[in-house]
Design a protein around this motif. Structure first.
Motif, short mmCIF file in Angstrom:
data_model
loop_
_atom_site.label_atom_id
_atom_site.label_comp_id
_atom_site.label_asym_id
_atom_site.label_seq_id
_atom_site.Cartn_x
_atom_site.Cartn_y
_atom_site.Cartn_z
N MET A 46 -4.43 3.61 12.24
CA MET A 46 -3.95 2.42 12.88
C MET A 46 -2.54 2.68 13.37
SD MET A 46 -2.94 -1.20 11.00
CE MET A 46 -4.39 -1.18 10.05
N ARG A 71 1.05 1.33 14.95
CA ARG A 71 1.87 0.12 14.95
C ARG A 71 3.13 0.36 15.75
NH1 ARG A 71 1.26 -3.35 9.94
NH2 ARG A 71 -0.59 -2.58 8.96
N SER A 87 1.54 -6.89 5.27
CA SER A 87 0.84 -6.25 4.17
C SER A 87 -0.66 -6.35 4.33
CB SER A 87 1.26 -6.92 2.85
OG SER A 87 0.57 -6.36 1.78
N ASP A 88 -1.32 -5.25 4.03
CA ASP A 88 -2.77 -5.26 3.89
C ASP A 88 -3.13 -4.13 2.92
OD1 ASP A 88 -3.15 -2.76 5.31
OD2 ASP A 88 -3.02 -3.86 7.19
N GLY A 89 -4.37 -3.98 2.62
CA GLY A 89 -4.79 -2.99 1.63
C GLY A 89 -4.51 -1.55 2.00
N ASP A 90 -4.30 -1.28 3.28
CA ASP A 90 -4.08 0.08 3.74
C ASP A 90 -2.63 0.39 4.10
OD1 ASP A 90 -6.81 0.66 3.56
OD2 ASP A 90 -7.17 -0.15 5.57
N THR A 91 -1.73 -0.55 3.86
CA THR A 91 -0.35 -0.40 4.31
C THR A 91 0.63 -0.32 3.15
OG1 THR A 91 -0.86 -1.66 6.30
CG2 THR A 91 1.46 -1.45 5.73
N ASN A 92 1.47 0.70 3.16
CA ASN A 92 2.58 0.79 2.22
C ASN A 92 3.81 0.27 2.98
OD1 ASN A 92 4.91 1.70 0.80
ND2 ASN A 92 3.61 3.16 -0.29
#
Length: 106
Positions: free
Chosen positions: A1, A3, A58-63
């Motif tokens: 992804m 950004r 924030s989402d489950g794949d983002t630090n």
């Protein structure tokens, strides 16, 4: 992804810049709180507000801390890495034998 995190929605406050500089140094929220004489909650809120300024969610794949450090370095420069003695990845030696950053050279 992919950004786009290089442009902030607003300028960061001096305290937000200080906190993100410390994030770039790898400091934990606890260490940042001790160093700035604030609570961890203040540091957490500052990081959250800063992420919103860069449009990082924030989402489950983002630090968030990693993306925030990258966005901060892109927007405000590599000062945190200068303090750590980490050389700029854009560095080259000019004709006089001096190191220069070629980041802006096209």
């Amino acid at each position: 992804m992919s950004r786009d995190i290089t442009i902030t929605a607003r300028e960061l406050s001096p305290f937000e810049q200080l906190v993100l500089g410390l994030v770039c140094e790898g400091k934990t929220n606890s260490a940042i709180a001790r160093e700035t004489n604030h609570t961890e909650k203040v540091v957490e809120n500052t990081i959250s507000r800063s992420a919103k300024a860069f449009g990082i969610t924030s989402d489950g794949d983002t630090n968030i801390r990693v993306l925030l450090a990258l966005a901060f370095r892109t927007h405000y420069g590599d000062a945190a890495f200068d303090r750590l003695g980490i050389p700029c990845s854009h560095m080259e030696i000019n004709g006089q034998g001096q190191p220069i950053c070629n980041r802006e050279v096209h």
